[in-house]
Design an enzyme around this catalytic site. Structure first.
Site, short mmCIF file in Angstrom:
data_model
loop_
_atom_site.label_atom_id
_atom_site.label_comp_id
_atom_site.label_asym_id
_atom_site.label_seq_id
_atom_site.Cartn_x
_atom_site.Cartn_y
_atom_site.Cartn_z
N THR A 165 9.81 -1.30 5.85
CA THR A 165 9.92 -2.09 4.75
C THR A 165 11.28 -1.90 3.94
OG1 THR A 165 7.52 -1.81 4.09
CG2 THR A 165 8.94 -2.32 2.17
N ARG A 181 -4.99 -8.00 4.21
CA ARG A 181 -4.57 -6.90 3.64
C ARG A 181 -3.47 -6.96 2.82
NH1 ARG A 181 0.05 -3.36 3.68
NH2 ARG A 181 -0.85 -1.15 3.59
N VAL A 182 -3.44 -6.34 1.63
CA VAL A 182 -2.03 -6.50 0.87
C VAL A 182 -1.84 -4.84 0.49
CG1 VAL A 182 -0.90 -6.88 -1.44
CG2 VAL A 182 -2.67 -8.45 -0.20
N GLY A 183 -0.59 -4.69 0.62
CA GLY A 183 0.00 -3.02 0.52
C GLY A 183 0.31 -2.89 -0.98
N THR A 195 8.27 3.05 -0.04
CA THR A 195 7.85 2.73 1.24
C THR A 195 6.98 3.55 1.87
OG1 THR A 195 8.80 1.94 3.45
CG2 THR A 195 10.09 3.66 1.93
N GLY A 196 5.96 3.10 2.66
CA GLY A 196 5.22 4.15 3.30
C GLY A 196 3.78 3.36 3.38
N GLY A 246 1.04 1.99 2.28
CA GLY A 246 0.76 1.21 0.90
C GLY A 246 -0.34 1.65 0.13
N1 ASP Z 1 4.36 -0.07 2.01
C1 ASP Z 1 4.42 -1.08 3.01
C2 ASP Z 1 2.89 -1.34 3.29
O1 ASP Z 1 1.89 -0.87 3.03
C3 ASP Z 1 4.82 -0.57 4.46
C4 ASP Z 1 5.97 0.23 4.67
O2 ASP Z 1 6.61 0.58 3.46
O3 ASP Z 1 6.29 0.31 5.54
O4 ASP Z 1 2.80 -2.68 3.33
#
Ligand code: ASP
Length: 329
Positions: A192, A220-222, A243-244, A246
């Site tokens: 992200t 799906r929503v993060g 980021t990570g 979600g």
């Molecule tokens: N946090 C984002 C999500 O879960 C993905 C990411 O940060 O790489 O959609």
């Protein structure tokens, strides 16, 4: 108390407030400061030098775009939008062009932006034809009575604006298709983009944009478009972009929690960020970038690496992937 005594007490309190721990004057915050991330996760330290340099160059261009806005007195919100539009157009990152594939082989993009001066915010989730989701999120903030539009509703809102539209296949890239194939085979990859900024007026802003997780299922929503989870900005405390994984960031309201720990728990930005990244989240969940009202900066992660960068009016301009800054080749 005698008036002279009261004056002396007030003066000494003011001196203490204006001074650092050992009676040193508190350092002046830089006129402006900007942090970016390009995702956290399993980034192999064996990554080939040319690929490493491609990421570093992408991060440097994004930093330069934000620096140009802030240097000429532009707002933190404008800087965040400019930086993220550029990163969305860079196919290296998992946002806009280069967004990961859903399980069904399509792209559903999420983004949010927040203005620390007054809690203005805007977000979109699951958009499929908007080239720059962060631009649409900004328009939700500036031109609608709402905060978050999802799916078909977000597309309908986009129809009422002049944002650039593209076919969903425009987001296709060979490496993301390969990532979907790997995911289907049991592997994964994150990536992200996010930005936090403090402008010359002292206003904070934050934004995050993503294609989500490779192979995500229907709708799906993060955390990225969820204000309080993946993005937060409040001039009184901090600006944060995460980021990570979600789901974890939503479960613990990570971005806003940092501000709450500062406001109600008296923690510094660094202490609050360390607490959430290393004690609330689990190893491997992800990372975040954050700034406070005094211009203190934190870039913390519990993954192998995090693509990131920092620039400031004090001459800071650096990018990093693992613990050490990347040097231009
Ligand atoms: N946090 C984002 C999500 O879960 C993905 C990411 O940060 O790489 O959609």
């Amino acid at each position: 108390m005698q008036p002279a005594r009261i004056t002396a007490v007030v003066l000494s309190v003011l001196v203490v407030l204006a001074c650092g721990p050992a009676g040193q004057p508190a350092p002046e915050p830089p006129d402006w400061i900007l942090l970016i991330h390009g995702g956290a996760g399993v980034i192999s330290p064996d990554t080939a030098a040319d690929e490493r340099e491609r990421y570093a160059a992408g991060l440097r261009s994004a930093l330069a775009a934000g620096r140009d806005v802030l240097d000429r007195g532009g707002s933190a919100v404008d800087a965040v939008e400019a930086v993220l539009m550029l990163m969305e157009d860079d196919a290296l990152f998992n946002a806009g062009r280069g967004a990961v594939f859903t399980w069904d082989g399509t792209h559903e993009l999420d983004a949010s932006i927040m203005d620390g001066a007054g809690h203005g915010c805007g977000a979109v989730a699951g958009v499929t034809t908007v080239r720059n989701p962060i631009r649409l999120a900004r328009l939700v903030m500036d031109r609608s009575d709402h905060v978050l539009f999802a799916g078909e509703g977000a597309e309908a809102f986009a129809d009422s604006t002049a944002v650039e539209r593209v076919d969903n296949h425009w987001f296709d890239t060979a490496r993301r298709r390969e990532a979907l194939e790997k995911k289907k085979a049991g592997q994964d990859r994150l990536g992200t983009v996010g930005c936090v900024a403090r402008d010359r007026a002292g206003d904070l802003a934050a934004g995050t944009s993503t294609g989500g997780m490779t192979g995500k299922r229907f709708g799906r929503v993060g955390d990225s478009p969820i204000v309080g989870a993946g993005t937060w900005a409040d001039n009184g405390t901090c600006a944060v972009s995460c980021t990570g994984i979600g789901e974890e960031f939503i479960r613990y309201g990570i971005a806003q929690r940092i501000g709450d720990m500062m406001e109600y728990g008296g923690l510094s930005l660094q202490e609050a960020a360390d607490q959430v990244v290393h004690h609330i989240l689990e190893e491997g969940d992800g990372g975040l970038i954050a700034l406070d009202a005094d211009g203190n900066a934190v870039m913390a992660y519990n993954t192998i690496g995090m693509f990131r960068g920092a620039a400031s009016s004090a001459g800071r301009f650096e990018v990093a992937i693992w613990d050490e800054p990347e040097r231009p080749q």
